[in-house]
Design an enzyme around this catalytic site. Structure first.
Site, PDB file in Angstrom:
ATOM      1  N   SER A 150       4.207  -3.381 -12.209  1.00  0.00           N
ATOM      2  CA  SER A 150       3.515  -2.651 -11.134  1.00  0.00           C
ATOM      3  C   SER A 150       3.053  -3.651 -10.083  1.00  0.00           C
ATOM      4  O   SER A 150       2.906  -4.847 -10.378  1.00  0.00           O
ATOM      5  CB  SER A 150       2.292  -1.939 -11.725  1.00  0.00           C
ATOM      6  OG  SER A 150       1.509  -1.358 -10.689  1.00  0.00           O
ATOM      7  N   TYR A 163      -6.036  -1.798 -16.444  1.00  0.00           N
ATOM      8  CA  TYR A 163      -4.646  -1.539 -16.031  1.00  0.00           C
ATOM      9  C   TYR A 163      -4.050  -2.835 -15.480  1.00  0.00           C
ATOM     10  O   TYR A 163      -2.930  -3.209 -15.825  1.00  0.00           O
ATOM     11  CB  TYR A 163      -4.624  -0.420 -14.981  1.00  0.00           C
ATOM     12  CG  TYR A 163      -3.226   0.045 -14.621  1.00  0.00           C
ATOM     13  CD1 TYR A 163      -2.405   0.655 -15.566  1.00  0.00           C
ATOM     14  CD2 TYR A 163      -2.732  -0.111 -13.330  1.00  0.00           C
ATOM     15  CE1 TYR A 163      -1.120   1.092 -15.230  1.00  0.00           C
ATOM     16  CE2 TYR A 163      -1.460   0.327 -12.984  1.00  0.00           C
ATOM     17  CZ  TYR A 163      -0.663   0.923 -13.942  1.00  0.00           C
ATOM     18  OH  TYR A 163       0.605   1.360 -13.609  1.00  0.00           O
TER      19      TYR A 163
END
Ligand code: NDP
Length: 255
Positions: A150, A163
């Protein structure tokens, strides 16, 4: 039909019941691979498998909660039992539970660690011997381990600490494995998306979901198929080419 690049290859895609995983399963099936789809929602997996079968592809739905180590290992074994081999693993299943350290719960942190990290490790560990075998025995003489990272693996932002931890960590894990496995002709890559229009933010509570949507307000999001394109590019290269990292941001995304 003309030969497809992945004819004879078998791909396992985690988190294939929606979003990037479902699009990737469809795409790799179009490239000729037999695909095993893993996630918890059987009805959604069956739908994607049905669509692939309707276009002449080969696919199987393997319903499993990958946070159970036995099921994670079992998903790899079931793929090999079903299709006889494993040439491509796409480590895609993930959750993003955005919240500040002050307002989140450790259970939310645990959920991200147990899927984005622990499940990915369990699936990978079970898959590596099969990928090595596939690279040694396949027509293409190469196998692929694709990890979905990501932009959150490159830039930390408030509300995203754990995250970020999972996606920054994924980069280090993948780079080490890349060096370990290159002699075996197993290519290890990271495909890192920016903002993609999927169900990822649907798993947030109301306040966090609103905040997440405000953060991407004004951005025209990528489609899951855009990321599936990138994954297909990585895994269809000839064995002399290793695309180790791809970063795909939305066109007007700044971070
Ligand atoms: P989705 O929520 O659509 O997909 C997540 C997938 O993970 C679903 O198939 C879900 O299926 C599966 N999953 C969740 N929990 C489990 C579990 N315990 N066991 C097995 N499977 C599970 O989101 P995306 O497609 O966006 O996310 C895919 C990946 O892309 C993630 O790793 C995410 O971090 C990454 N990513 C996404 C971005 C975005 O903007 N959307 C940006 C950057 C990266 P089910 O619920 O049926 O189990």
């Amino acid at each position: 039909m003309a030969d497809q690049p992945l004819d004879g290859a078998v791909a396992l895609i985690t988190g294939a019941s929606s979003g990037i995983g479902a699009a990737t399963a469809r795409r790799l099936a179009c490239e000729g691979a037999a695909v095993a789809l893993v996630a918890r929602r059987r009805d959604r997996l069956d739908q994607v498998v049905g669509d692939i079968a309707a276009t002449g592809g080969r696919a199987v739905a393997l319903a499993a909660d990958l946070t159970d180590p036995e099921r994670a290992r079992g998903a790899v074994q079931d793929t090999v039992d079903w299709f006889g081999r494993l040439d491509v693993l796409v480590n895609n299943a993930g959750v993003m539970l955005l919240n500040s350290a002050l307002h989140t719960t450790v259970e939310e942190w645990d959920r991200m660690i147990s899927l984005n990290v622990a499940a990915l490790l369990h699936v990978t560990h079970a898959a590596v011997p099969y990928l090595i075998d596939a690279a040694a025995t396949s027509r293409r003489q190469v196998a692929d381990l694709v990890n979905i990272g990501s932009t959150a693996g490159r830039a930390a932002r408030p509300g995203s600490s754990v995250y970020n931890l999972t996606k920054f960590g994924l980069n280090g894990f993948a780079e080490s494995l890349r060096q370990e496995l290159l002699g075996e002709r197993v290519r290890v890559s990271v495909v890192a998306p920016g903002t993609v229009d999927t169900e990822l933010v649907d798993h947030l509570g109301d306040a966090a979901r609103d905040a997440a949507r405000r953060q991407v307000d004004g951005i025209e999001p990528l489609r899951a198929e855009d990321i599936a394109d990138a994954i297909a590019y990585v895994v269809t290269r000839e064995r002399r080419v290793a695309v180790n990292e791809m970063l795909i941001r939305a066109g007007n995304q700044t971070w």
